[in-house]
Design a protein around this motif. Sequence first.
Motif, PDB file in Angstrom:
ATOM      1  N   SER A   1       4.972   0.928 -10.793  1.00  0.00           N
ATOM      2  CA  SER A   1       3.812   0.265 -11.388  1.00  0.00           C
ATOM      3  C   SER A   1       3.842  -1.223 -11.085  1.00  0.00           C
TER       4      SER A   1
ATOM      5  N   ARG B   1       1.862   1.835  -3.529  1.00  0.00           N
ATOM      6  CA  ARG B   1       0.738   2.403  -4.289  1.00  0.00           C
ATOM      7  C   ARG B   1       0.527   3.876  -3.950  1.00  0.00           C
ATOM      8  N   ARG B   2       0.722   4.237  -2.673  1.00  0.00           N
ATOM      9  CA  ARG B   2       0.622   5.642  -2.280  1.00  0.00           C
ATOM     10  C   ARG B   2       1.703   6.459  -2.984  1.00  0.00           C
ATOM     11  N   ARG B   3       2.915   5.943  -3.005  1.00  0.00           N
ATOM     12  CA  ARG B   3       4.018   6.641  -3.672  1.00  0.00           C
ATOM     13  C   ARG B   3       3.723   6.817  -5.159  1.00  0.00           C
ATOM     14  N   ARG B   4       3.090   5.805  -5.783  1.00  0.00           N
ATOM     15  CA  ARG B   4       2.704   5.919  -7.198  1.00  0.00           C
ATOM     16  C   ARG B   4       1.696   7.049  -7.389  1.00  0.00           C
ATOM     17  N   ARG B   5       0.695   7.112  -6.498  1.00  0.00           N
ATOM     18  CA  ARG B   5      -0.309   8.188  -6.593  1.00  0.00           C
ATOM     19  C   ARG B   5       0.329   9.567  -6.437  1.00  0.00           C
ATOM     20  N   GLU B   6       1.410   9.624  -5.673  1.00  0.00           N
ATOM     21  CA  GLU B   6       2.110  10.889  -5.455  1.00  0.00           C
ATOM     22  C   GLU B   6       3.078  11.229  -6.582  1.00  0.00           C
ATOM     23  N   GLY B   7       3.134  10.383  -7.595  1.00  0.00           N
ATOM     24  CA  GLY B   7       3.916  10.718  -8.777  1.00  0.00           C
ATOM     25  C   GLY B   7       5.192   9.931  -9.003  1.00  0.00           C
ATOM     26  N   GLU B   8       5.561   9.047  -8.091  1.00  0.00           N
ATOM     27  CA  GLU B   8       6.777   8.262  -8.324  1.00  0.00           C
ATOM     28  C   GLU B   8       6.526   7.249  -9.440  1.00  0.00           C
TER      29      GLU B   8
ATOM     30  N   GLU C   1       0.825  -1.209   0.000  1.00  0.00           N
ATOM     31  CA  GLU C   1       0.000   0.000   0.000  1.00  0.00           C
ATOM     32  C   GLU C   1       0.857   1.256   0.000  1.00  0.00           C
TER      33      GLU C   1
END
Length: 71
Positions: A47, A37-44, A34
Amino acid sequence: MIAVFWLEGSPAGAAARHETFEASQLAQALRFAEDLRRRRREGEPISHVAIQSELPQAVGEGGVKDAPAHH
C-alpha cells in the motif's frame, strides 16, 4: 535522486520500504511503482506507493512556506 516508497505487510505490522533511482531514471522509477501497484491488485499486501524526487534541475527550493508579505 528519485525515490519510490511503499508499505509492505498487514496494516498492523506494515514495514516501510524504498528503492532509489538516479535523476535520469524517471521511466524506470515509474515502471517500478506501477509494478508495485500491479502486485497490490494481484493480492500482495502492498500500500501507499509514492514517488518523490529531488532533481538537480528543479526550479527553487522544495517545501512549503508562507507567501512573502506585500508592502
